[in-house]
Design an enzyme around this catalytic site. Sequence first.
Site, PDB file in Angstrom:
ATOM      1  N   LYS A   1       0.870  -1.176   0.000  1.00 37.81           N
ATOM      2  CA  LYS A   1       0.000   0.000   0.000  1.00 37.81           C
ATOM      3  C   LYS A   1       0.906   1.224   0.000  1.00 37.81           C
ATOM      4  CE  LYS A   1      -4.517   1.004   0.628  1.00 37.81           C
ATOM      5  NZ  LYS A   1      -5.740   0.297   0.231  1.00 37.81           N
TER       6      LYS A   1
ATOM      7  N   GLY B   1     -24.407   2.952   5.657  1.00 36.13           N
ATOM      8  CA  GLY B   1     -23.561   3.591   4.639  1.00 36.13           C
ATOM      9  C   GLY B   1     -24.107   3.273   3.263  1.00 36.13           C
TER      10      GLY B   1
ATOM     11  N   GLY C   1     -23.178   4.539   0.177  1.00 38.68           N
ATOM     12  CA  GLY C   1     -22.318   5.096  -0.873  1.00 38.68           C
ATOM     13  C   GLY C   1     -22.210   4.148  -2.046  1.00 38.68           C
ATOM     14  N   ASN C   2     -21.033   4.121  -2.651  1.00 33.57           N
ATOM     15  CA  ASN C   2     -20.828   3.304  -3.852  1.00 33.57           C
ATOM     16  C   ASN C   2     -21.135   1.830  -3.617  1.00 33.57           C
ATOM     17  OD1 ASN C   2     -19.944   5.364  -5.647  1.00 33.57           O
ATOM     18  ND2 ASN C   2     -18.050   5.460  -4.478  1.00 33.57           N
ATOM     19  N   VAL C   3     -20.641   1.298  -2.503  1.00 30.35           N
ATOM     20  CA  VAL C   3     -20.849  -0.130  -2.240  1.00 30.35           C
ATOM     21  C   VAL C   3     -22.215  -0.355  -1.571  1.00 30.35           C
ATOM     22  CG1 VAL C   3     -19.985  -2.179  -1.072  1.00 30.35           C
ATOM     23  CG2 VAL C   3     -18.369  -0.522  -2.000  1.00 30.35           C
TER      24      VAL C   3
HETATM   25  P1  NAI Z   1     -18.374   5.844  -0.168  1.00 31.98           P
HETATM   26  O1  NAI Z   1     -17.568   6.993   0.294  1.00 31.98           O
HETATM   27  O2  NAI Z   1     -18.912   5.831  -1.563  1.00 31.98           O
HETATM   28  O3  NAI Z   1     -19.625   5.619   0.809  1.00 31.98           O
HETATM   29  C1  NAI Z   1     -19.560   5.704   2.194  1.00 31.98           C
HETATM   30  C2  NAI Z   1     -20.942   6.133   2.677  1.00 31.98           C
HETATM   31  O4  NAI Z   1     -20.964   6.010   4.090  1.00 31.98           O
HETATM   32  C3  NAI Z   1     -21.301   7.556   2.328  1.00 31.98           C
HETATM   33  O5  NAI Z   1     -22.601   7.607   1.765  1.00 31.98           O
HETATM   34  C4  NAI Z   1     -21.231   8.286   3.674  1.00 31.98           C
HETATM   35  O6  NAI Z   1     -22.155   9.356   3.761  1.00 31.98           O
HETATM   36  C5  NAI Z   1     -21.602   7.170   4.616  1.00 31.98           C
HETATM   37  N1  NAI Z   1     -21.170   7.342   5.999  1.00 31.98           N
HETATM   38  C6  NAI Z   1     -20.016   7.873   6.458  1.00 31.98           C
HETATM   39  N2  NAI Z   1     -19.993   7.860   7.793  1.00 31.98           N
HETATM   40  C7  NAI Z   1     -21.137   7.260   8.183  1.00 31.98           C
HETATM   41  C8  NAI Z   1     -21.708   6.938   9.435  1.00 31.98           C
HETATM   42  N3  NAI Z   1     -21.091   7.241  10.560  1.00 31.98           N
HETATM   43  N4  NAI Z   1     -22.905   6.325   9.467  1.00 31.98           N
HETATM   44  C9  NAI Z   1     -23.552   6.040   8.316  1.00 31.98           C
HETATM   45  N5  NAI Z   1     -23.075   6.341   7.100  1.00 31.98           N
HETATM   46  C10 NAI Z   1     -21.876   6.934   7.035  1.00 31.98           C
HETATM   47  O7  NAI Z   1     -17.463   4.550   0.099  1.00 31.98           O
HETATM   48  P2  NAI Z   1     -17.570   3.123  -0.570  1.00 31.98           P
HETATM   49  O8  NAI Z   1     -16.686   3.052  -1.742  1.00 31.98           O
HETATM   50  O9  NAI Z   1     -19.011   2.748  -0.699  1.00 31.98           O
HETATM   51  O10 NAI Z   1     -16.890   2.218   0.548  1.00 31.98           O
HETATM   52  C11 NAI Z   1     -17.572   1.899   1.744  1.00 31.98           C
HETATM   53  C12 NAI Z   1     -16.642   1.108   2.650  1.00 31.98           C
HETATM   54  O11 NAI Z   1     -16.230  -0.094   1.989  1.00 31.98           O
HETATM   55  C13 NAI Z   1     -15.352   1.854   3.032  1.00 31.98           C
HETATM   56  O12 NAI Z   1     -14.976   1.461   4.332  1.00 31.98           O
HETATM   57  C14 NAI Z   1     -14.349   1.307   2.028  1.00 31.98           C
HETATM   58  O13 NAI Z   1     -13.019   1.381   2.523  1.00 31.98           O
HETATM   59  C15 NAI Z   1     -14.801  -0.141   1.911  1.00 31.98           C
HETATM   60  N6  NAI Z   1     -14.403  -0.784   0.671  1.00 31.98           N
HETATM   61  C16 NAI Z   1     -14.811  -0.284  -0.533  1.00 31.98           C
HETATM   62  C17 NAI Z   1     -14.453  -0.905  -1.718  1.00 31.98           C
HETATM   63  C18 NAI Z   1     -14.947  -0.409  -3.041  1.00 31.98           C
HETATM   64  O14 NAI Z   1     -14.847  -1.151  -4.039  1.00 31.98           O
HETATM   65  N7  NAI Z   1     -15.492   0.800  -3.131  1.00 31.98           N
HETATM   66  C19 NAI Z   1     -13.585  -2.097  -1.708  1.00 31.98           C
HETATM   67  C20 NAI Z   1     -13.261  -2.591  -0.386  1.00 31.98           C
HETATM   68  C21 NAI Z   1     -13.653  -1.937   0.754  1.00 31.98           C
END
Ligand code: NAI
Length: 372
Positions: free
Chosen positions: A89, A187, A189-191
């Site tokens: 990393k 959460g 977001g994307n995932v």
């Molecule tokens: P993202 O940034 O698109 O979505 C995160 C979401 O969580 C946002 O909508 C945000 O408003 C919300 N959020 C933040 N703090 C919060 C809280 N305290 N309570 C409720 N919601 C909250 O991120 P993404 O890409 O969806 O990733 C989500 C998680 O999965 C992260 O921890 C990331 O490291 C992990 N991850 C993502 C991968 C990917 O392919 N995008 C791959 C492996 C792990």
Amino acid sequence: MNKAPMDMQGLLIEELSVEGYEKVLKVSNPEAGLTGIICIHNTVLGPALGGIRLYPYPTFEAALTDVKRLARGMTHKSAVAGMGLGGGKSVIIADSKKKTKELLAAFAEAVNLLEGVYTCAEDVGISPSDINWIAKHTPYVVGVEHEKSSGNPSPFTAWGVFRGIQATLRQIYGSDSVEGREIVVQGLGNVGGCLAELLFWHGAKLTVSDIDWDKTLKVATKLGSTACPAEDVLSISCDILAPCAMGGILNAQTIANLSCKGVAGSANNQLLNDADGDLLREKGILYAPDFVINAGGLINVAQELEVEGYHPTKGRHLVDKIYDQLIHVYELAEKNQISTSQAAISLAEYRVKYEIGKRGASPVYHHALKNG
Ligand code: NAI
């Protein structure tokens, strides 16, 4: 490949001695505003692959602690997923507002010096267009936009989590159907957003929650699900809690209030401490270790390095295997009377020790061949 012109004179490389890690480099270029660390944890199974995190760490020590933890996690993730890759990393200590092309180019030149021992990718603070720019300076990068790119990793991560939820339900109830099961997604977001849709189409009884209340309401309305305020989400009674927001959410305080049968979500580093895995076990909550269930994005993007190049069907097929990998982890944990997180770490360490899943062919950087 054609590399954009770059003055290499300003690049400073300092090797740090860190026990348990193969190579840790402090990379800097004062002229370009670069201070960063490239951390290679282990390359027994193949060259290290891991994202670049650009973040305004308060101190160099904080950045080093983070990159070490993340690089080790990548070794575990790749080993269990059988990717024939090692763990690495990198971090760049900077405010995203101060991210410049010169800084990214200087970082890419540092990656270049490692000649493929480390391949970089997107992570927090790094956008797809940053990756395209980095690829102009080093071939050792994945996630570059080109005709055979794997594209956005999130839908594949979400699919892997969905399959992981099915495996977790099977372990708990003997049936992997999500239909009628009460599942809470934290959460959106994307995932998490993509996962909520998959769960909806498979008949789950959904509760959704995001720190952004407008987003929560929007998703809840669209999917006919219950909207839950962010502060209440961890204590809801349900079959599966799927944390898809941030890390460290499973700790002594929150675990005491959990009222779910299983935890299975995408967030990285969900356990605040290793011992929290034992607390979950003592409470009878089945935990899907994060680096096993959230490997879908890595599994998918890693296909870009194969001789035959990327193909989405193959990516999906490989991500599907997360189901079996999790069942294996659950069986190991049960057999050895240990936590599932300990079982997953032991499995990863065993695979590294006995070189199981070691890469045969060298990685191919198709985007660099195309541009060459
Ligand atoms: P993202 O940034 O698109 O979505 C995160 C979401 O969580 C946002 O909508 C945000 O408003 C919300 N959020 C933040 N703090 C919060 C809280 N305290 N309570 C409720 N919601 C909250 O991120 P993404 O890409 O969806 O990733 C989500 C998680 O999965 C992260 O921890 C990331 O490291 C992990 N991850 C993502 C991968 C990917 O392919 N995008 C791959 C492996 C792990």
